[in-house]
Design a protein around this motif. Structure first.
Motif, short mmCIF file in Angstrom:
data_model
loop_
_atom_site.label_atom_id
_atom_site.label_comp_id
_atom_site.label_asym_id
_atom_site.label_seq_id
_atom_site.Cartn_x
_atom_site.Cartn_y
_atom_site.Cartn_z
N GLY A 1 7.06 7.47 -10.91
CA GLY A 1 5.74 7.03 -10.47
C GLY A 1 5.25 5.81 -11.22
N VAL A 2 5.45 5.79 -12.53
CA VAL A 2 5.03 4.64 -13.34
C VAL A 2 5.82 3.39 -12.94
N LEU B 1 3.47 10.25 -9.47
CA LEU B 1 2.81 10.44 -10.76
C LEU B 1 1.96 11.70 -10.77
N GLY C 1 3.96 5.76 -5.38
CA GLY C 1 3.97 5.86 -6.83
C GLY C 1 2.93 6.82 -7.37
N TRP C 2 1.73 6.75 -6.83
CA TRP C 2 0.67 7.65 -7.29
C TRP C 2 0.97 9.10 -6.92
N LEU D 1 2.44 1.73 -3.49
CA LEU D 1 1.48 2.23 -4.47
C LEU D 1 1.11 3.68 -4.20
N ILE E 1 4.59 2.15 -9.50
CA ILE E 1 3.25 1.55 -9.57
C ILE E 1 3.31 0.17 -10.23
N HIS E 2 4.13 0.02 -11.28
CA HIS E 2 4.19 -1.26 -11.99
C HIS E 2 5.11 -2.27 -11.31
N PRO F 1 6.03 -2.49 -7.63
CA PRO F 1 6.08 -2.09 -6.21
C PRO F 1 7.00 -2.95 -5.36
N THR G 1 0.83 -1.21 0.00
CA THR G 1 0.00 0.00 0.00
C THR G 1 0.86 1.25 0.00
#
Length: 198
Positions: A88-89, A55, A51-52, A48, A92-93, A95, A45
Motif C-alpha cells: 500500500g505504501v 494499506l 493503495g489505500w 491511489l 501510494i508513493h 502510483p 485515482t
C-alpha cells in the motif's frame, strides 16, 4: 385493514430501496463516463484507491493478528499484514510506476489468453469455434496494442478498465433498480385490487 397497510408500507420501502439502487447506478454511470473522458485522472485515482485499500487492509489485518497472538495464526497474520502495508505504501508513493507495472501485466495476460484461445480453438474445433477465434484474436490484438505503446499506455489503460467497470456496474444497478421498482409496483397493484379478507 392492518395487514393491507403493512403490505403497502413494505411495498413503499421496497420501492424506495430500489429507487436508491437506481440512483447509485446513475452515479456510477456518470463516474464511468467522466473516467473514460479523463483516463489519466482515472488511472491515478484507481491506483491511489488501490493503495489505500491495501494499506487499510494491512492495518486491520495487523490488529486482528495482534488479537490472535499466542496462536499459530499470529505470525502468518503479521507477515500478510506487513506485506499489505508495504504494498500500500509503495502504490501510494509510486502510483505511476505501479500503473506501468500493472499495465505490463495486463498486456501479457491478454497476449497469453489470446494465444491459448486461438491455439485451443484450432485444436479442439468445438461448436463455438468462431467465437473462440474472435475472442482470441481480440485478446491478442489488445495485448499487442497495449504492449506496443508501453509505458505511455499505462497512463490510460488502467483508468479505462476502471471506468468501464464503473459504467457497466452502474448500468446493471440502474436496470436492477428500475426492474425492481416495476415488479414491486405490479405486485402491490395486484395486491391492492383483491378484496381484503377479514
Amino acid at each position: 385493514m392492518a395487514r393491507a397497510g403493512k403490505r403497502k408500507d413494505s411495498a413503499t420501502s421496497l420501492s424506495r430501496g430500489f429507487g436508491l439502487l437506481a440512483a447509485l447506478g446513475v452515479l456510477l454511470v456518470l463516474a464511468g463516463l467522466v473516467g473514460l473522458v479523463y483516463t489519466a485522472v482515472a488511472t491515478l485515482t484507481s491506483m491511489l484507491l488501490f493503495g489505500w485499500l491495501l494499506l487499510t487492509g494491512g492495518v486491520v489485518g495487523l490488529a486482528h493478528a495482534v488479537q490472535a497472538r499466542g496462536t499459530s495464526y499470529f505470525w502468518l497474520g503479521v507477515i500478510v499484514a506487513a506485506l499489505n502495508i508495504a504494498a500500500g505504501v509503495v502504490v501510494i508513493h509510486l502510483p505511476h510506476a505501479t500503473a506501468a507495472a500493472l499495465t505490463m501485466f495486463a498486456a501479457l495476460l491478454f497476449l497469453t489468453a489470446g494465444i491459448f484461445r486461438l491455439a485451443g480453438g484450432l485444436v479442439v474445433r468445438g461448436p463455438q469455434l468462431g467465437w473462440t477465434l474472435l475472442l482470441g484474436a481480440f485478446d491478442l490484438l489488445l495485448g499487442i496494442l497495449v504492449l506496443g505503446s508501453w509505458p505511455s499506455s499505462s497512463q490510460y489503460v488502467i483508468g479505462a478498465f476502471f471506468s468501464l467497470a464503473l459504467l457497466f456496474d452502474g448500468l446493471g444497478l440502474v436496470a436492477a433498480g428500475y426492474g425492481g421498482r416495476r415488479v414491486v409496483g405490479l405486485v402491490s397493484g395486484k395486491g391492492g385490487s383483491k378484496p381484503v379478507q377479514p
